[in-house]
Structures are given as C-alpha cells and as structure tokens.
Write a protein that holds these residues in place. Sequence first.
Motif, mmCIF file in Angstrom:
data_model
loop_
_atom_site.group_PDB
_atom_site.id
_atom_site.type_symbol
_atom_site.label_atom_id
_atom_site.label_comp_id
_atom_site.label_asym_id
_atom_site.label_seq_id
_atom_site.Cartn_x
_atom_site.Cartn_y
_atom_site.Cartn_z
ATOM 1 N N ASP A 1 8.298 6.730 9.322
ATOM 2 C CA ASP A 1 8.689 7.516 8.270
ATOM 3 C C ASP A 1 10.001 8.233 8.552
ATOM 4 O OD1 ASP A 1 8.874 9.149 6.100
ATOM 5 O OD2 ASP A 1 7.600 10.755 6.853
ATOM 6 N N ARG A 2 11.209 7.689 7.668
ATOM 7 C CA ARG A 2 12.237 8.377 7.814
ATOM 8 C C ARG A 2 12.495 9.149 6.528
ATOM 9 N NH1 ARG A 2 16.329 3.488 7.339
ATOM 10 N NH2 ARG A 2 17.850 5.179 7.203
ATOM 11 N N GLY B 1 8.318 0.639 -7.120
ATOM 12 C CA GLY B 1 8.665 -0.725 -7.488
ATOM 13 C C GLY B 1 7.814 -1.225 -8.633
ATOM 14 N N GLY C 1 10.911 4.551 -2.228
ATOM 15 C CA GLY C 1 10.909 4.451 -0.655
ATOM 16 C C GLY C 1 11.934 4.059 0.120
HETATM 17 P P1 ATP Z 1 10.571 -1.010 -3.893
HETATM 18 O O1 ATP Z 1 11.318 -0.950 -5.359
HETATM 19 O O2 ATP Z 1 11.481 -1.320 -2.992
HETATM 20 O O3 ATP Z 1 9.366 -1.398 -3.948
HETATM 21 P P2 ATP Z 1 9.304 1.617 -3.693
HETATM 22 O O4 ATP Z 1 9.710 2.766 -4.306
HETATM 23 O O5 ATP Z 1 8.229 0.939 -4.279
HETATM 24 O O6 ATP Z 1 10.529 0.781 -3.718
HETATM 25 P P3 ATP Z 1 8.160 1.151 -1.237
HETATM 26 O O7 ATP Z 1 7.460 -0.056 -1.743
HETATM 27 O O8 ATP Z 1 7.013 2.102 -0.835
HETATM 28 O O9 ATP Z 1 9.045 1.812 -2.143
HETATM 29 O O10 ATP Z 1 8.985 0.837 -0.057
HETATM 30 C C1 ATP Z 1 10.034 -0.202 0.080
HETATM 31 C C2 ATP Z 1 10.366 -0.176 1.448
HETATM 32 O O11 ATP Z 1 11.290 1.011 1.886
HETATM 33 C C3 ATP Z 1 9.452 -0.355 2.245
HETATM 34 O O12 ATP Z 1 9.132 -1.817 2.883
HETATM 35 C C4 ATP Z 1 10.354 0.419 3.624
HETATM 36 O O13 ATP Z 1 11.056 -0.432 4.472
HETATM 37 C C5 ATP Z 1 10.817 1.284 3.005
HETATM 38 N N1 ATP Z 1 10.281 2.543 2.985
HETATM 39 C C6 ATP Z 1 9.536 3.164 2.409
HETATM 40 N N2 ATP Z 1 9.087 4.223 2.568
HETATM 41 C C7 ATP Z 1 9.770 4.249 3.854
HETATM 42 C C8 ATP Z 1 9.678 5.602 4.694
HETATM 43 N N3 ATP Z 1 9.010 6.827 4.317
HETATM 44 N N4 ATP Z 1 10.659 5.588 5.820
HETATM 45 C C9 ATP Z 1 11.241 4.744 6.033
HETATM 46 N N5 ATP Z 1 11.223 3.502 5.268
HETATM 47 C C10 ATP Z 1 10.562 3.467 4.094
#
Ligand code: ATP
Length: 425
Positions: free
Chosen positions: A21-22, A73, A166
């Motif tokens: 988690d970042r 996403g 994310g």
């Molecule tokens: P996307 O449109 O890319 O799907 P999203 O908002 O749905 O965006 P996620 O699907 O939850 O986001 O995460 C996409 C990517 O971002 C993950 O594969 C991961 O690499 C990175 N990511 C998500 N959450 C974190 C976190 N808390 N810490 C670090 N990296 C993260």
Amino acid sequence: VSSRAGIVVTGTEVLTGRVSDRNGPWLAEQLRLLGVDVAQVIVVGDRRADLAAALSFLARSNVDLVVTSGGLGPTADDLTAEVVAEFQHRLMEVDEALHVRIAGIVQRLSAGRGWTLDPEATAHSNRKQANVPAGAHALEPVGTAPGLVVPPPPGSSSPLIVVLPGPPRELQPMWLSAVSDPLVTDALAGREEIRQRTIRLWGTPESELAAVLRENESRFTELEITTCLREGELEIVTRYHPQAENEYQDMHATIGQAFAATAFSLDGRTIDEIVADALTESASTIATAESCTGGLLASRLSAQPGASAYLLGGLVTYANSAKIDLAEVPAELIGQFGAVSEEVATAMADGARNRFGAEIGIGISGVAGPTGGTEAKPVGLVQLCLSRKGQTVAQRVQLPGDRIDVRTRAVMIAMHMIRQAFNGG
Ligand code: ATP
Ligand code: MG
C-alpha cells in the motif's frame, strides 16, 4: 479541535500483499499536513459488502471525511463509485459533459499507444466511468477515471467521501485538486495545524528512553509521543498543535541532554542525509568493499542525490578469490583468521580505499545465514571496518534475525560508523 478522517484502501492485490500500500500512508501524511487527524486506515478487498462495512465503521467513528483509493476503473471489480453512492443514498446518473471528456481522453490515449479499440466495449466502459452519484462533484481524470466528492444525504451527519483512483501517480495529483473542492474545504473547516517532529537515537535501549519520558510525563501533556525501534535506530515521533510548541522545545532539550551521546538526529534528518551532508561538507571521498552485504552499502550511499561528490565506488567481494584479487586482501590473512575477521575486514577497507583512491574505506564481512555458521562464527556475526589515513575503527557485532535482517542491519551499522567518523565518536 481538529477534523478527523478515515482512509479506505481498496484492492484485493493490496489486501493480499501482492502490492504494498502506497496510498494509505501517503494520504495519511497529506491529511496530517492539513491538520486532519487520521483515525483509521482500513484495507479491504474488491468486495461490495466489505467496502460498505468499512464505510459504516468509519461513519460510526465520527470522522468528518473519508478518503477511498482504488476501484474506480471500468472493469467489473471496480465498484467503489456504486458502493459509495448507495452508502450516501444517491442514485447513479451519467454526467454527459464528463462522458464526452472521458471519451476524448480514451481516444487520445489509445491513439498514442497505437491501439485499435472495440467501439462497443469502449462505449460501455466510458459510460461506466461517467456514471456519478447524483449531487457529487467529479474530479477531473488524471488517467481515465474521474474522482468523486460525494456528500452525505441531506440532514445526515455521516462523513463526506472523497473517492480517488488506485494508481498512486493518478491518486496524488487528484488529491491535490480535491482539497480545493468547496465540499472538502467545508468539511475540514476549523482545523488546526498538526506539527510532527522526529528525533533519532542510536544505541539507547527503548527502556531507558521510556524511563526518561515517564519521569517528565507531567510536563509533556499536550504532546502525542510515539517511539519505535527501526533497524536499531530508536525513533521518537511527536505530534502536537502549535500552542504546544514550547512544550515540544522543552521535551527536545530534555531528550538532547539525557541522551547527548546517542541522539544523533535532533532535526529530523535521517542517517542517510546526515552521512551525505557530512561527506559533502568535509569534501571527503568514500569507497566500499562488501562481502555479506553484496553492495547494499554502496547502493544506499548512492541513493542520495549528489552522491557523486563523495562516493567513488564499491567492490562486491563475495568470494575469497574476489577479496584477494579485487580488494587486495593478502591470501594468508584469510587462511589465518578466516574471511569474517577484523584482519580481513580491515584489509578490505584498506583495499577499497587504495583501489579507488578514496579517503575513507569500508569493509564488511559476515555470516548472513541461514547456513554457513560455525560455533566460532555463528550466523549473524558481522565484522565491519572503517579505515582512513592513520585510523581504523573496527566493529564486531552479533546480529539477530534472518538473512535480510542481518544484511540490512549491517548496512545500518556501517552508516553509523561513517557518521561517527565525523563526530570523533
Ligand atoms: P484503474 O482504472 O487503473 O483500474 P482503479 O481506480 O480501479 O484504477 P485499482 O484497479 O484499484 O484502481 O488499481 C490499479 C492499480 O493501481 C493496481 O494494479 C496497483 O498497481 C495500483 N494500486 C492500487 N491501489 C494501490 C495502493 N494502495 N498502493 C499502491 N498501488 C496501488
Ligand atoms: Mg481497477
């Protein structure tokens, strides 16, 4: 009084540890800088019920603001917007203007990458991402997903929810624009700055620090003091409101006096920064010869911007033949004392100094484990040496833990040996 916030990090990959988690730590620090007290950081998988439960929990903990990360996403497991809308009793509706902007972004992105998109799938995913809870403010996409600021239903005292994507490179800029959204400014009104200061000690046991803090407890009532042992360094992090600045200065002086010999950082600088500053200010040069740490010390020294001013180079002399051929260690020394010995570590330090023409040389040789230990030289035994003209300082330590622990701790000790070389300590 300060506002309180909760953070919900979503993503099964984060929950299971595949991705570390970042976003939680970054958001917590940003909120602190704004004077917002973070009550909880909750990590949940991509599951509707778990996300909803986390939101209910935070609402019951009386937070003014919840920030979520992830799940924005276009895929089926991206359900944050819907769950948050339902939680705030708001229907989802397509924001037509946003829809047009998203379509434009997606088109530009795919053209840039030379992709041909299936028009039907693209239309569906664009529409999903343009679907926002009624009454919410959309935050302009950094990638393709917009963020959301979703107010509670009228008359409810539940928190305002800021929904962010994310990927950290999308979340960070979007948070910076979220804080100027009027709904967010409103929710955080009346907050007060929270200061955070760090002091670091090297060589003081936690119990001694605890005793000094206990003795002075009645003088530090407005300070939130937490201590934590990290790789052998004792870190004291203090948080307080500006009106407690005098109290903090008092505590700072108390620690500085009680632990004059071990309080190596009273201004928040890390050991890495202190070593970099000492080497730069004295215009010294340094070189390493590493065995059990395999170049970790050179890597750590080179991680600081401006390292070229002092780091000349490093040898990774893992095999005895490499110690002899590269670090100029006399073969007889290895035969007589063994590779993990003061004699050999000193010869490695001298060899590094000589080969690179550096003023300071560091030699590290040890048994990182889990195998290779003997009764005389058990796993965790590390011999370090710092040498410079007319001076060598050797340190022999028995370190606890596994291979990773032994190696990282050995590097930490070397960093402190370098620092102490400049303190005359
Ligand atoms: P996307 O449109 O890319 O799907 P999203 O908002 O749905 O965006 P996620 O699907 O939850 O986001 O995460 C996409 C990517 O971002 C993950 O594969 C991961 O690499 C990175 N990511 C998500 N959450 C974190 C976190 N808390 N810490 C670090 N990296 C993260
Ligand atoms: Mg996703």
